[in-house]
Design a protein around this motif. Structure first.
Motif, short mmCIF file in Angstrom:
data_model
loop_
_atom_site.label_atom_id
_atom_site.label_comp_id
_atom_site.label_asym_id
_atom_site.label_seq_id
_atom_site.Cartn_x
_atom_site.Cartn_y
_atom_site.Cartn_z
N ASN A 36 35.91 41.51 67.26
CA ASN A 36 36.80 42.23 68.18
C ASN A 36 36.20 43.45 68.85
N THR A 37 34.95 43.77 68.53
CA THR A 37 34.32 44.95 69.14
C THR A 37 34.26 44.81 70.66
N LYS A 38 33.82 43.67 71.13
CA LYS A 38 33.70 43.46 72.58
C LYS A 38 35.07 43.42 73.24
N LYS A 39 35.98 42.69 72.62
CA LYS A 39 37.33 42.51 73.16
C LYS A 39 38.05 43.85 73.31
N ASN A 40 37.88 44.73 72.34
CA ASN A 40 38.58 46.02 72.35
C ASN A 40 37.70 47.16 72.82
N ASN A 41 36.58 46.81 73.43
CA ASN A 41 35.68 47.80 74.04
C ASN A 41 35.33 48.91 73.04
N ILE A 42 34.95 48.51 71.82
CA ILE A 42 34.55 49.49 70.80
C ILE A 42 33.08 49.83 71.02
N ILE A 43 32.80 51.07 71.33
CA ILE A 43 31.46 51.52 71.71
C ILE A 43 30.56 51.66 70.49
N MET A 44 31.11 52.19 69.38
CA MET A 44 30.32 52.37 68.16
C MET A 44 31.25 52.29 66.95
N ASN A 45 30.76 51.61 65.90
CA ASN A 45 31.46 51.54 64.62
C ASN A 45 30.65 52.38 63.63
N THR A 46 31.25 53.42 63.07
CA THR A 46 30.50 54.36 62.24
C THR A 46 31.11 54.48 60.85
#
Length: 370
Positions: free
Chosen positions: A111-121
């Motif tokens: 879901n990172t791309k779908k929800n436009n998540i720039i960075m997971n930290t």
């Protein structure tokens, strides 16, 4: 309700060596540690787990321990908006509930791309204790991000340090060398930074290590001095902790947090947010730096909650058009449950004032560092 997942066999309650079993207290470093707050009316000992019909108190439950919702809520209010995601302490998942860890990482990877998540930290405390099984549980989950080429950065926590530096073996600089967003690590190997473009800006995510804080200070300052034009999120395991006053949760800085503020935040105007774990609970505050500009400080740690955190993640949506930041707390683990599986405290979104909130944010003025 059991706090443990399918992978953990519950044998008893906490014990202190030579002092028997503890009811209403926990053990920490072979000493009694406060856990239970309330009154115990009756204690019974049984040879097996009791069925619900045999419980002393029927339909036993807390009075709304969490405010939450299982409605379908959006992660983006506008398709041009973007998110930063923070993974609270995962130690109880590595030690007891790896299925929750896998659920979190699977959702992030899909879901990172779908929800436009720039960075997971990750904010640190990846594991609970230095056992190979726990490291392998964490690797099994986090490797899902590598397979999908999902951007992530990792801070170490106090539970991650051990002889032989296993954190560096598994999550040191070599793991990130081929990732385009990764820009380098400190000489200790524990601090690092990344640059990622989102909306109108290039953001810098700076990991400042807890254990090597003094050693890595000069390196961290150099990174900030070289990137004065980039809005910066600083992540370290230990910065602020929650303090209850008049039924309100206040954010208070620790000694490490004070050093980080004075040396890396106060006079570096581009640092607009700090995020940490470590301390039990959640808190946030907005503090002014030397230039008189706002800095958001946020603690996210659910490890003492149900199932060691119940899979909750913290997302921050950046809305440049409306000049607002939207903070959400979401659990993909709960989202995957059937209605029958859910207990009365299983919410996919937490909605209380410390878990779901908005902050006005004048992007152009705050990110003008001239």
């Amino acid at each position: 309700i059991s706090d443990y997942g399918k992978s953990e066999k519950v044998i008893g309650i906490a014990a202190v060596k030579g002092k028997g079993w503890n009811i209403g207290a926990s053990e920490w470093g072979n000493k009694f540690n406060a856990l239970f707050k309330g009154n115990i009316q009756e204690i019974r000992v049984a040879r097996k787990a009791l069925t619900e019909k045999e419980w002393l108190v029927q339909d036993a439950r807390d009075d709304e321990p969490f405010e939450g919702s299982n409605k379908a809520l959006p992660f983006l209010m506008n398709k041009k908006n973007y998110n930063f995601l923070f993974v609270p302490d995962t130690q109880k998942y590595s030690s007891q509930n790896p299925e929750i860890f896998n659920s979190q990482m699977n959702w992030i990877s899909n879901n990172t791309k779908k929800n436009n998540i720039i960075m997971n930290t990750f904010v640190g405390d990846i594991i609970d204790s230095d056992l190979e099984k726990q490291w392998q549980n964490s690797l099994g989950a986090i490797s899902l991000l590598d397979k999908k080429d999902v951007p992530y950065m990792m801070a170490a926590g106090n539970h991650d340090y051990a002889d032989g530096d296993p954190f560096l073996t598994h999550y040191g600089p070599q793991r990130f060398l081929n990732k385009t967003y990764y820009k380098g690590s400190s000489p200790s190997g524990y601090s690092s930074y990344a640059i990622a473009k989102a909306g109108s800006y290039e953001y810098l995510v700076l990991i400042v290590d807890m254990k090597n804080l003094h050693k890595d200070l000069e390196w961290s300052k150099k990174v900030l001095d070289l990137h004065k034009d980039k809005p910066t999120i600083l992540v370290s395991h230990d910065i602020i902790f929650p303090k209850l006053k008049d039924d309100k949760t206040l954010a208070v800085e620790s000694s490490n947090g004070r050093l980080i503020w004075n040396e890396l935040v106060k006079y570096h105007n581009q640092v607009f947010m700090t995020v940490n774990g470590h301390y039990f609970g959640i808190a946030h505050r907005v503090k002014q730096n030397a230039a008189g500009n706002d800095v958001i400080q946020m603690l996210v740690n659910y490890q003492t909650n149900y199932r060691g955190g119940n899979g909750w993640l913290r997302l921050v949506e950046f809305d440049e058009k409306k000049n607002v930041l939207v903070f959400r707390t979401y659990s993909p683990f709960v989202d995957e449950m059937s209605k029958k599986e859910k207990s009365y405290i299983d919410y996919k979104f937490l909605t209380g004032e410390y878990n779901s909130f908005k902050l006005d944010w004048d992007f152009k003025n705050r990110f003008n560092f001239k």
